[in-house]
Design a protein around this motif. Structure first.
Motif, PDB file in Angstrom:
ATOM      1  N   ASN A  41      -1.552 -15.216  -2.108  1.00  0.00           N
ATOM      2  CA  ASN A  41      -1.378 -14.587  -0.641  1.00  0.00           C
ATOM      3  C   ASN A  41      -0.451 -15.427   0.518  1.00  0.00           C
ATOM      4  O   ASN A  41      -0.493 -16.682   0.318  1.00  0.00           O
ATOM      5  N   TYR A  70       7.352 -11.609   2.041  1.00  0.00           N
ATOM      6  CA  TYR A  70       7.344 -10.208   1.349  1.00  0.00           C
ATOM      7  C   TYR A  70       7.315 -10.300   0.471  1.00  0.00           C
ATOM      8  O   TYR A  70       6.858 -10.138  -1.108  1.00  0.00           O
ATOM      9  N   LYS A  71       8.528 -10.229  -0.620  1.00  0.00           N
ATOM     10  CA  LYS A  71       8.710  -9.625  -1.736  1.00  0.00           C
ATOM     11  C   LYS A  71       8.658 -10.897  -3.144  1.00  0.00           C
ATOM     12  O   LYS A  71       8.334 -10.492  -3.680  1.00  0.00           O
ATOM     13  N   ILE A  80       5.391 -12.608  -2.179  1.00  0.00           N
ATOM     14  CA  ILE A  80       4.393 -12.676  -2.549  1.00  0.00           C
ATOM     15  C   ILE A  80       3.753 -11.499  -3.342  1.00  0.00           C
ATOM     16  O   ILE A  80       2.890 -11.261  -4.256  1.00  0.00           O
ATOM     17  N   LYS A  81       4.672 -10.001  -3.245  1.00  0.00           N
ATOM     18  CA  LYS A  81       4.388  -8.722  -3.912  1.00  0.00           C
ATOM     19  C   LYS A  81       4.676  -9.334  -5.141  1.00  0.00           C
ATOM     20  O   LYS A  81       3.878  -8.232  -6.120  1.00  0.00           O
ATOM     21  N   MET A  82       5.249 -10.176  -5.324  1.00  0.00           N
ATOM     22  CA  MET A  82       5.930 -10.583  -6.785  1.00  0.00           C
ATOM     23  C   MET A  82       4.872 -11.463  -7.557  1.00  0.00           C
ATOM     24  O   MET A  82       4.673 -11.146  -8.728  1.00  0.00           O
ATOM     25  N   LYS A  83       3.980 -11.600  -6.842  1.00  0.00           N
ATOM     26  CA  LYS A  83       2.892 -12.541  -7.380  1.00  0.00           C
ATOM     27  C   LYS A  83       1.320 -11.577  -7.180  1.00  0.00           C
ATOM     28  O   LYS A  83       0.319 -12.260  -7.374  1.00  0.00           O
ATOM     29  N   ASN A  84       1.642 -10.079  -6.620  1.00  0.00           N
ATOM     30  CA  ASN A  84       0.515  -8.849  -6.513  1.00  0.00           C
ATOM     31  C   ASN A  84      -0.682  -9.579  -5.155  1.00  0.00           C
ATOM     32  O   ASN A  84      -1.603  -9.433  -5.925  1.00  0.00           O
ATOM     33  N   ILE A 120      -1.100 -10.442  -1.348  1.00  0.00           N
ATOM     34  CA  ILE A 120      -1.113 -10.004   0.131  1.00  0.00           C
ATOM     35  C   ILE A 120      -0.333 -10.560   1.024  1.00  0.00           C
ATOM     36  O   ILE A 120      -0.765 -11.782   0.922  1.00  0.00           O
ATOM     37  N   PRO A 121       0.218  -9.746   1.826  1.00  0.00           N
ATOM     38  CA  PRO A 121       0.904 -10.957   3.202  1.00  0.00           C
ATOM     39  C   PRO A 121      -0.014  -9.978   4.095  1.00  0.00           C
ATOM     40  O   PRO A 121       0.023  -9.291   4.580  1.00  0.00           O
ATOM     41  N   ILE A 132       4.766  -3.508   5.472  1.00  0.00           N
ATOM     42  CA  ILE A 132       4.902  -4.122   4.829  1.00  0.00           C
ATOM     43  C   ILE A 132       3.860  -5.453   4.197  1.00  0.00           C
ATOM     44  O   ILE A 132       2.945  -6.207   3.634  1.00  0.00           O
ATOM     45  N   TYR A 133       3.683  -5.565   5.850  1.00  0.00           N
ATOM     46  CA  TYR A 133       2.269  -6.589   6.356  1.00  0.00           C
ATOM     47  C   TYR A 133       1.221  -6.135   7.076  1.00  0.00           C
ATOM     48  O   TYR A 133       1.456  -5.438   7.695  1.00  0.00           O
TER      49      TYR A 133
END
Lengths: 143, 117
Positions: free
Chosen positions: B43, B66-67, B69-73, B75-76, B97-98
């Motif tokens: 995160n 953001y991209k 962090i999303k790839m790591k599942n 939370i941003p 997105i945040y």
């Protein structure tokens, strides 16, 4: 009130912050609010960044910034002599970027348009690109 | 511009001190991505209490992180947002997105709850 100034800078990214601070200092003559100053700073930053990244993509070229105050309006012109914009309509579209690999948000012109009263773009590719932004300052003192 | 970073459990806390523009965002991106390359960080929390300027180059930097962090599942999150930065953050859709929290305690609690789900 009427006043003018002209600034010449090299297309170095260090100068983005210098340019927006100089323009906002010039604008303080109109007694703007903090919000108005932030708007002007942000818009200038966008225009100068565009000249550096898209106009030149080199750090040793010349950018001119002309400011004029007429009554309670500030007019800021950012001029470069780089590659120019072939399709201005496309460049103005929110989220459009010619350099997606650089993590650009594509919001530069959208920010200028929302933070200033008007934005006009003139470009002769390879010759000159000029962005003219105007903003009326509401909190004018009476002279 | 100065970046202060701290790792709290599996979360990277990044405090941006100064101005976020095209010039400083390259530096910020490199420093953060070096830390994000560690698998133990999932995160990210951006502390914006001392970010006194941002433009659309900053928007690009936030979208890019953001991209990752999303790839790591993960939370941003953004915390301590100043009013002067809010307009651009909102306009650019970054609040979609945040997640925004008031301060670090709220953000850490929310991340712990989110990770349990």
């Amino acid at each position: 009130m009427n006043n003018k100034m002209k600034l010449e800078i090299l297309s170095k990214s260090e100068n983005e912050s210098f340019a927006r601070v100089v323009v906002s200092a010039f604008a303080t003559q109109l007694d703007p609010t903090i919000e108005e100053i932030t708007d002007i700073k942000t818009a200038v930053s966008e225009a100068v960044t565009n000249s550096i990244i898209h106009g030149y993509n080199k750090d040793d070229e010349i950018i001119h910034i002309l400011c004029e105050i007429i009554d309670n309006e500030i007019i800021v012109e950012v001029i470069d002599y780089g590659m120019g914009i072939e399709n201005i309509e496309q460049a103005r579209e929110p989220l459009y970027t010619s350099k997606p690999h650089l993590e650009r948000s594509g919001m530069g012109f959208t920010v200028m348009e929302s933070f200033m009263d008007s934005v006009t773009i003139n470009s002769v590719p390879g010759v000159e690109t000029k962005v003219v932004m105007k903003k009326s300052i509401k909190s004018i003192k009476s002279y | 511009m100065e970046l202060q970073t701290r790792i709290i459990e599996d979360t990277l806390l990044v405090k941006i001190v100064g101005e976020l523009d095209h010039h400083s965002s390259e530096d910020i991106r490199n420093q953060i991505d070096k830390l994000l390359s560690s698998n133990s960080i999932i995160n990210i929390i951006f502390d914006l209490s001392h970010m006194n300027f941002m433009d659309s180059s900053g928007v690009g930097m936030f979208m890019g992180r953001y991209k990752k962090i999303k790839m790591k599942n993960g939370i941003p999150v953004m915390i301590n947002i100043q009013d002067s930065n809010r307009r651009l953050l909102k306009m650019s859709g970054l609040f979609n997105i945040y997640q925004e929290y008031k301060d670090l305690d709220d953000a850490i609690l929310a991340i712990r709850r989110g990770s349990d789900e």
